[in-house]
Design an enzyme around this catalytic site. Structure first.
Site, PDB file in Angstrom:
ATOM      1  N   HIS A 245       0.811  -0.758  -0.195  1.00 16.52           N
ATOM      2  CA  HIS A 245       0.122   0.462   0.323  1.00 16.52           C
ATOM      3  C   HIS A 245       0.867   1.168   0.110  1.00 16.52           C
ATOM      4  O   HIS A 245       0.171   2.529   0.266  1.00 16.52           O
ATOM      5  CB  HIS A 245      -1.261  -0.085   1.149  1.00 16.52           C
ATOM      6  CG  HIS A 245      -1.866   0.884   0.304  1.00 16.52           C
ATOM      7  ND1 HIS A 245      -1.926   2.161   1.936  1.00 16.52           N
ATOM      8  CD2 HIS A 245      -3.542   0.774   0.071  1.00 16.52           C
ATOM      9  CE1 HIS A 245      -3.517   2.668   1.865  1.00 16.52           C
ATOM     10  NE2 HIS A 245      -4.078   2.462   0.685  1.00 16.52           N
ATOM     11  N   LYS A 247       2.875   4.130  -1.544  1.00 15.47           N
ATOM     12  CA  LYS A 247       3.651   5.214  -2.782  1.00 15.47           C
ATOM     13  C   LYS A 247       4.404   5.950  -1.893  1.00 15.47           C
ATOM     14  O   LYS A 247       4.679   7.275  -1.293  1.00 15.47           O
ATOM     15  CB  LYS A 247       2.504   5.976  -2.507  1.00 15.47           C
ATOM     16  CG  LYS A 247       0.977   5.153  -2.697  1.00 15.47           C
ATOM     17  CD  LYS A 247      -0.242   5.456  -1.797  1.00 15.47           C
ATOM     18  CE  LYS A 247      -1.447   4.316  -1.500  1.00 15.47           C
ATOM     19  NZ  LYS A 247      -2.448   4.550  -0.178  1.00 15.47           N
ATOM     20  N   ASP A 252      16.884  10.876  -7.630  1.00 14.45           N
ATOM     21  CA  ASP A 252      18.372  10.741  -7.650  1.00 14.45           C
ATOM     22  C   ASP A 252      19.110  10.450  -6.392  1.00 14.45           C
ATOM     23  O   ASP A 252      19.990  11.714  -5.770  1.00 14.45           O
ATOM     24  CB  ASP A 252      18.910  12.626  -8.215  1.00 14.45           C
ATOM     25  CG  ASP A 252      18.811  12.069  -9.280  1.00 14.45           C
ATOM     26  OD1 ASP A 252      18.625  10.583 -10.013  1.00 14.45           O
ATOM     27  OD2 ASP A 252      18.719  13.403 -10.272  1.00 14.45           O
ATOM     28  N   HIS A 427      -9.017  11.786   1.384  1.00 11.57           N
ATOM     29  CA  HIS A 427      -8.602  10.544   1.189  1.00 11.57           C
ATOM     30  C   HIS A 427      -6.773  10.527   2.239  1.00 11.57           C
ATOM     31  O   HIS A 427      -6.208   9.634   2.374  1.00 11.57           O
ATOM     32  CB  HIS A 427      -7.902  10.213   0.005  1.00 11.57           C
ATOM     33  CG  HIS A 427      -7.055   8.714  -0.030  1.00 11.57           C
ATOM     34  ND1 HIS A 427      -5.999   8.848  -0.651  1.00 11.57           N
ATOM     35  CD2 HIS A 427      -8.197   7.236   0.041  1.00 11.57           C
ATOM     36  CE1 HIS A 427      -5.834   7.639  -0.658  1.00 11.57           C
ATOM     37  NE2 HIS A 427      -6.969   7.077   0.001  1.00 11.57           N
ATOM     38  N   LYS A 429      -4.231  10.963   5.237  1.00 11.95           N
ATOM     39  CA  LYS A 429      -3.364   9.743   6.420  1.00 11.95           C
ATOM     40  C   LYS A 429      -2.680  10.796   7.542  1.00 11.95           C
ATOM     41  O   LYS A 429      -1.553  10.820   6.619  1.00 11.95           O
ATOM     42  CB  LYS A 429      -3.184   9.203   5.479  1.00 11.95           C
ATOM     43  CG  LYS A 429      -3.777   8.052   5.130  1.00 11.95           C
ATOM     44  CD  LYS A 429      -3.029   7.400   3.661  1.00 11.95           C
ATOM     45  CE  LYS A 429      -4.155   7.441   3.046  1.00 11.95           C
ATOM     46  NZ  LYS A 429      -5.408   6.836   2.922  1.00 11.95           N
ATOM     47  N   ASP A 434       0.450  17.438  19.802  1.00 15.71           N
ATOM     48  CA  ASP A 434       0.632  18.202  21.102  1.00 15.71           C
ATOM     49  C   ASP A 434       1.397  19.334  20.083  1.00 15.71           C
ATOM     50  O   ASP A 434       1.890  20.302  20.378  1.00 15.71           O
ATOM     51  CB  ASP A 434       1.447  17.461  21.701  1.00 15.71           C
ATOM     52  CG  ASP A 434       0.987  17.808  23.273  1.00 15.71           C
ATOM     53  OD1 ASP A 434      -0.505  17.021  23.026  1.00 15.71           O
ATOM     54  OD2 ASP A 434       1.140  16.400  23.863  1.00 15.71           O
TER      55      ASP A 434
END
Length: 509
Positions: A245, A247, A252, A427, A429, A434
């Site tokens: 999952h 991405k 370089d 979507h 995440k 704090d």
């Protein structure tokens, strides 16, 4: 309990024989009935194994027991491919060993840069947790740019790839052969023809609809386009349950892009149902790129058997990065998956929530909680920590959407703020604690991300970066609606029923 289940299954099998009538059955029916009875017997054995030997999560155990009781034939097949841990251990035993060697090699060649003045009780505990549960070395001298608009994020990725002189490494769960997909494909082909090394790991299940011609055009141009754990028999293979999952794009060895966005028109807000697609992506420069590169190279070794972390190649793929243009900015890169000894990202969520003193902000498309995380969130709220959770207003997966909403009432009752994003589809995440700790990456706040998927995240200990993330979070709240506890309690019986049923199977999602 086991005896009750045994008796119930035996009675079902006996009643089936009585109702059908043994004397009336032809040979085919008798064979069919025997097969059914055999499957009932297998279900009994499996139930005993689950209860006595698995010793796993009680919620997951009960979910499988219910599946096997009410769907003995289908449940047996599902359990065979998705329920047993020994398959996971067998599949990833070699990967875990190889990854450990490669990552330890990286740590040995890139010792931790540590200055104690950046640490307090929260950051010190989280740092030590990740160092011990996922071998996440601390990196400093980094720069981070946060993108909350997928159009700008995709443009930045394309510009980064276009600037590549030596290599581009990519890892994606899902790619579509649409306008967005072909835009990336065309650029990768161009760079490969220019002599730039292009390596691309794609998830075989996440890309199961990707055209063969799309793949072949990349390979013909010299792009190494490799599937992660190919599934030769779709939907009937234990590999189906363990997906990559992640991405990630690395250019370089000095710039990387990490976040929740896949490659396709949908993720750029070009699909009418979803509308505007809200996601988060971090552009990272500095020593943390080497840590991300080490993880990619470990994955590459797993899918191809090629070890690019040999001594004579380290200078090329893990270049020395000058700190001149970067701030101190401490960061750890967390790689998690079913091959890990610990549920590293889940433990990080739990620890960060538990150690929070005044605020917790969470943005996630899915909210499937185990008892530990649910208790941690409730305890934080009861302790006067302000907890805000942002989720989508519309579903993209029916079961997960309603299972997520089944947790709302318990959280609302203790003062947790739940906001639903209605500008489009959320979507993103993100976890912010704090105002000084940020977690951004690919993992949803659900059991699949915590237990089954290979995930990747950046743990950032920097107030400036956190301030930018908080600004973006608060902008999202302006396009969201806060759920009123009293109004939510008045939802229809149909909604409550859907929530309850979907929550029952949520441990298996």
């Amino acid at each position: 309990m086991i005896m009750g289940l045994l008796i119930s299954l035996v009675l079902i099998a006996s009643l089936t024989q009585i109702i059908v009538g043994g004397s009336v059955l032809d040979t085919f029916s008798k064979v069919t009935l025997r097969i059914i009875n055999i499957l009932f017997g297998i279900s009994i054995v499996l139930i005993i194994l689950i209860v006595v030997m698995e010793n796993g999560s009680p919620a997951t155990t009960m979910a499988w027991i219910l599946v096997l009781i009410f769907l003995p034939i289908v449940g047996f097949i599902l359990y065979l491919f998705f329920g047993r841990n020994w398959r996971k251990k067998r599949l990833f035993s070699k990967k875990g060993y190889a990854d450990t060697k490669l990552l330890l090699s990286y740590v040995h060649n890139h010792p931790s840069d540590r200055e104690n003045n950046w640490q307090n009780d929260l950051t010190a505990r989280l740092y030590n947790l990740l160092k011990n549960n996922s071998k996440a070395t601390l990196t400093v001298n980094n720069n981070v740019t946060l993108y909350n608009d997928t159009g700008k994020a995709f443009k930045a990725i394309l510009e980064g790839i276009n600037s590549a002189q030596h290599f581009v490494h990519l890892e994606y769960f899902s790619i579509f052969a649409d306008e967005t997909g072909y835009t990336l494909q065309k650029l990768l082909i161009q760079k490969a023809l220019e002599g730039v090394e292009v390596r691309f790991i794609y998830d075989d299940v996440g890309c199961w609809m990707l055209k063969k011609s799309f793949k072949q055009e990349l390979r013909d141009a010299g792009v190494e386009f490799v599937p992660f754990m190919p599934v030769w028999i779709p939907f009937l293979n234990s590999r189906l349950n363990y997906r990559n999952h992640r991405k990630l794009v690395i250019v370089d060895g000095n710039k990387a892009y990490l976040g929740g966005m896949n490659i396709g028109d949908k993720y750029l807000g070009k699909k009418r149902y979803y509308g505007y697609w809200r996601d988060s992506l971090a552009e990272i420069e500095g020593k943390a790129v080497n840590a991300l590169q080490a993880i990619f190279l470990a994955d590459w070794n797993f899918v191809t058997g090629k070890n690019l972390m040999q001594e004579d190649l380290l200078h090329k793929y893990l270049p020395v990065i000058s700190p001149d243009k970067q701030r101190f900015l401490p960061m750890q890169i967390v790689a998690d998956g079913p091959d890990s000894d610990y549920d590293s990202i889940m433990q990080l969520y739990f620890a960060a929530i538990t150690y929070a003193k005044h605020s917790i902000r969470i943005s996630t498309p899915y909210l499937i909680l185990n008892e530990s995380l649910l208790s941690a969130l409730k305890t934080a709220a009861i302790s006067s920590v302000k907890v805000q959770i942002l989720v989508p207003d519309k579903p993209d997966h029916f079961l997960v959407y309603w299972a997520s909403r089944s947790y709302f009432q318990q959280l609302l009752d203790v003062g947790v703020e739940i906001w639903t994003y209605h500008k489009g589809f959320n979507h993103s995440k993100i976890l912010i604690v704090d105002d000084e700790f940020l977690l951004i990456g690919t993992a949803n706040m659900d059991l699949r991300s915590f237990k089954q998927n290979f995930e990747l995240a950046a743990a950032i200990y920097d107030k400036t970066v956190c301030a930018e993330a908080i600004k973006q979070f608060e902008e999202d709240l302006l396009s969201s609606s806060k759920i009123i506890p009293e109004k939510f309690r008045q939802r229809s019986m149909l909604q409550k029923t859907k929530e309850s049923i979907c929550r029952l199977v949520s441990p298996l999602l």
